[in-house]
Design an enzyme around this catalytic site. Structure first.
Site, PDB file in Angstrom:
ATOM      1  N   ASN A  44     -34.816  10.176  46.474  1.00  0.00           N
ATOM      2  CA  ASN A  44     -34.463  10.810  47.742  1.00  0.00           C
ATOM      3  C   ASN A  44     -35.595  10.637  48.752  1.00  0.00           C
ATOM      4  O   ASN A  44     -36.775  10.632  48.395  1.00  0.00           O
ATOM      5  CB  ASN A  44     -34.032  12.267  47.575  1.00  0.00           C
ATOM      6  CG  ASN A  44     -34.949  13.128  46.735  1.00  0.00           C
ATOM      7  OD1 ASN A  44     -35.740  12.620  45.958  1.00  0.00           O
ATOM      8  ND2 ASN A  44     -34.835  14.425  46.887  1.00  0.00           N
ATOM      9  N   GLU A  46     -36.565  12.281  52.291  1.00  0.00           N
ATOM     10  CA  GLU A  46     -36.276  13.328  53.282  1.00  0.00           C
ATOM     11  C   GLU A  46     -36.888  12.981  54.634  1.00  0.00           C
ATOM     12  O   GLU A  46     -37.664  12.029  54.770  1.00  0.00           O
ATOM     13  CB  GLU A  46     -36.780  14.671  52.741  1.00  0.00           C
ATOM     14  CG  GLU A  46     -36.028  15.060  51.471  1.00  0.00           C
ATOM     15  CD  GLU A  46     -36.445  16.392  50.882  1.00  0.00           C
ATOM     16  OE1 GLU A  46     -37.488  16.945  51.297  1.00  0.00           O
ATOM     17  OE2 GLU A  46     -35.711  16.884  49.998  1.00  0.00           O
ATOM     18  N   CYS A  55     -30.169  10.925  49.904  1.00  0.00           N
ATOM     19  CA  CYS A  55     -30.186  11.268  48.477  1.00  0.00           C
ATOM     20  C   CYS A  55     -30.575  10.058  47.622  1.00  0.00           C
ATOM     21  O   CYS A  55     -30.411   8.897  48.027  1.00  0.00           O
ATOM     22  CB  CYS A  55     -28.807  11.735  48.036  1.00  0.00           C
ATOM     23  SG  CYS A  55     -28.372  13.396  48.560  1.00  0.00           S
ATOM     24  N   GLU A  57     -29.079   8.934  45.001  1.00  0.00           N
ATOM     25  CA  GLU A  57     -27.917   8.101  44.652  1.00  0.00           C
ATOM     26  C   GLU A  57     -27.608   7.118  45.780  1.00  0.00           C
ATOM     27  O   GLU A  57     -27.279   5.945  45.530  1.00  0.00           O
ATOM     28  CB  GLU A  57     -26.691   8.972  44.384  1.00  0.00           C
ATOM     29  CG  GLU A  57     -26.822   9.873  43.170  1.00  0.00           C
ATOM     30  CD  GLU A  57     -27.462  11.228  43.468  1.00  0.00           C
ATOM     31  OE1 GLU A  57     -28.210  11.323  44.466  1.00  0.00           O
ATOM     32  OE2 GLU A  57     -27.220  12.167  42.716  1.00  0.00           O
ATOM     33  N   CYS A  88     -24.589  15.356  44.628  1.00  0.00           N
ATOM     34  CA  CYS A  88     -23.959  16.211  45.640  1.00  0.00           C
ATOM     35  C   CYS A  88     -22.557  15.660  45.967  1.00  0.00           C
ATOM     36  O   CYS A  88     -22.203  14.536  45.576  1.00  0.00           O
ATOM     37  CB  CYS A  88     -24.821  16.271  46.903  1.00  0.00           C
ATOM     38  SG  CYS A  88     -24.723  14.792  47.929  1.00  0.00           S
ATOM     39  N   CYS A  91     -22.488  12.277  47.663  1.00  0.00           N
ATOM     40  CA  CYS A  91     -22.844  11.140  46.796  1.00  0.00           C
ATOM     41  C   CYS A  91     -21.755  10.847  45.773  1.00  0.00           C
ATOM     42  O   CYS A  91     -21.594   9.705  45.348  1.00  0.00           O
ATOM     43  CB  CYS A  91     -24.189  11.390  46.130  1.00  0.00           C
ATOM     44  SG  CYS A  91     -25.549  11.148  47.298  1.00  0.00           S
TER      45      CYS A  91
HETATM   46  N1  THU Z   1     -30.674  15.373  46.049  1.00  0.00           N
HETATM   47  C1  THU Z   1     -30.506  14.095  45.600  1.00  0.00           C
HETATM   48  O1  THU Z   1     -31.215  13.173  46.029  1.00  0.00           O
HETATM   49  N2  THU Z   1     -29.564  13.870  44.658  1.00  0.00           N
HETATM   50  C2  THU Z   1     -28.851  14.831  44.022  1.00  0.00           C
HETATM   51  O2  THU Z   1     -28.101  14.517  43.106  1.00  0.00           O
HETATM   52  C3  THU Z   1     -28.984  16.246  44.447  1.00  0.00           C
HETATM   53  C4  THU Z   1     -29.853  16.475  45.618  1.00  0.00           C
HETATM   54  C5  THU Z   1     -31.736  15.616  47.011  1.00  0.00           C
HETATM   55  C6  THU Z   1     -31.355  15.884  48.435  1.00  0.00           C
HETATM   56  C7  THU Z   1     -32.581  16.615  48.939  1.00  0.00           C
HETATM   57  O3  THU Z   1     -33.570  15.666  49.297  1.00  0.00           O
HETATM   58  C8  THU Z   1     -33.072  17.375  47.722  1.00  0.00           C
HETATM   59  O4  THU Z   1     -32.485  16.743  46.611  1.00  0.00           O
HETATM   60  C9  THU Z   1     -32.719  18.852  47.732  1.00  0.00           C
HETATM   61  O5  THU Z   1     -31.365  19.035  47.956  1.00  0.00           O
END
Ligand code: THU
Length: 133
Positions: A44, A46, A55, A57, A88, A91
């Site tokens: 991920n 941000e 994310c 994925e 999520c 994704c």
């Molecule tokens: N996140 C992912 O990258 N993948 C997931 O399967 C769940 C959530 C990330 C998004 C954000 O950067 C952090 O986790 C908190 O939600």
């Protein structure tokens, strides 16, 4: 874990170490096995403008598509905590574009047991490319 899951786990853990998570501190790694036999991984990423974050994925899918592959045959997601980190909602739909409903998805936390599921179980009654005329 079988040998494919082990390879996916290692790829996801490796890329997870590079996650850019200054806001959530929730580092996630995802790895997908494509039908070219290769593993593509992403973390991920941000952003200070929160909705622009990406994310793990989505990053893994971008890696795969950028290398010319289009079909996912297996997925692995790993993140912090004691519960398996599941994709999520957004994704799940992103995966739906490139994976069949019976594609196995393994979700893992740092501690605790993995969740072995499928895309179809995570995203029932889903909309996909075949719906478009
Ligand atoms: N996140 C992912 O990258 N993948 C997931 O399967 C769940 C959530 C990330 C998004 C954000 O950067 C952090 O986790 C908190 O939600």
């Amino acid at each position: 874990m079988d040998s494919v899951d082990q390879a996916l786990f290692e790829a996801a853990q490796k890329v997870r170490a590079n996650a850019h998570v200054p806001y959530s501190k929730f580092a996630v790694g995802a790895a997908v096995l494509a039908d070219d036999g290769k593993i593509y991984a992403g973390c991920n990423v941000e952003n200070a403008a929160y909705p622009q974050g990406c994310c793990a994925e989505a990053s893994a899918i971008s890696q795969m598509v950028g290398q010319g592959a289009k079909r996912i045959t297996r997925v692995f997601v790993v993140g912090p905590g004691t519960k398996p980190v599941t994709p999520c909602g957004g994704c799940r739909q992103r995966l739906r574009e490139f994976a069949a409903l019976d594609v196995p998805i393994t979700c893992l936390g740092e501690d605790g047991a993995p969740l072995h599921t499928t895309l179809g179980a995570l995203l029932p009654h889903s909309f996909g490319p075949e719906f478009l005329l």
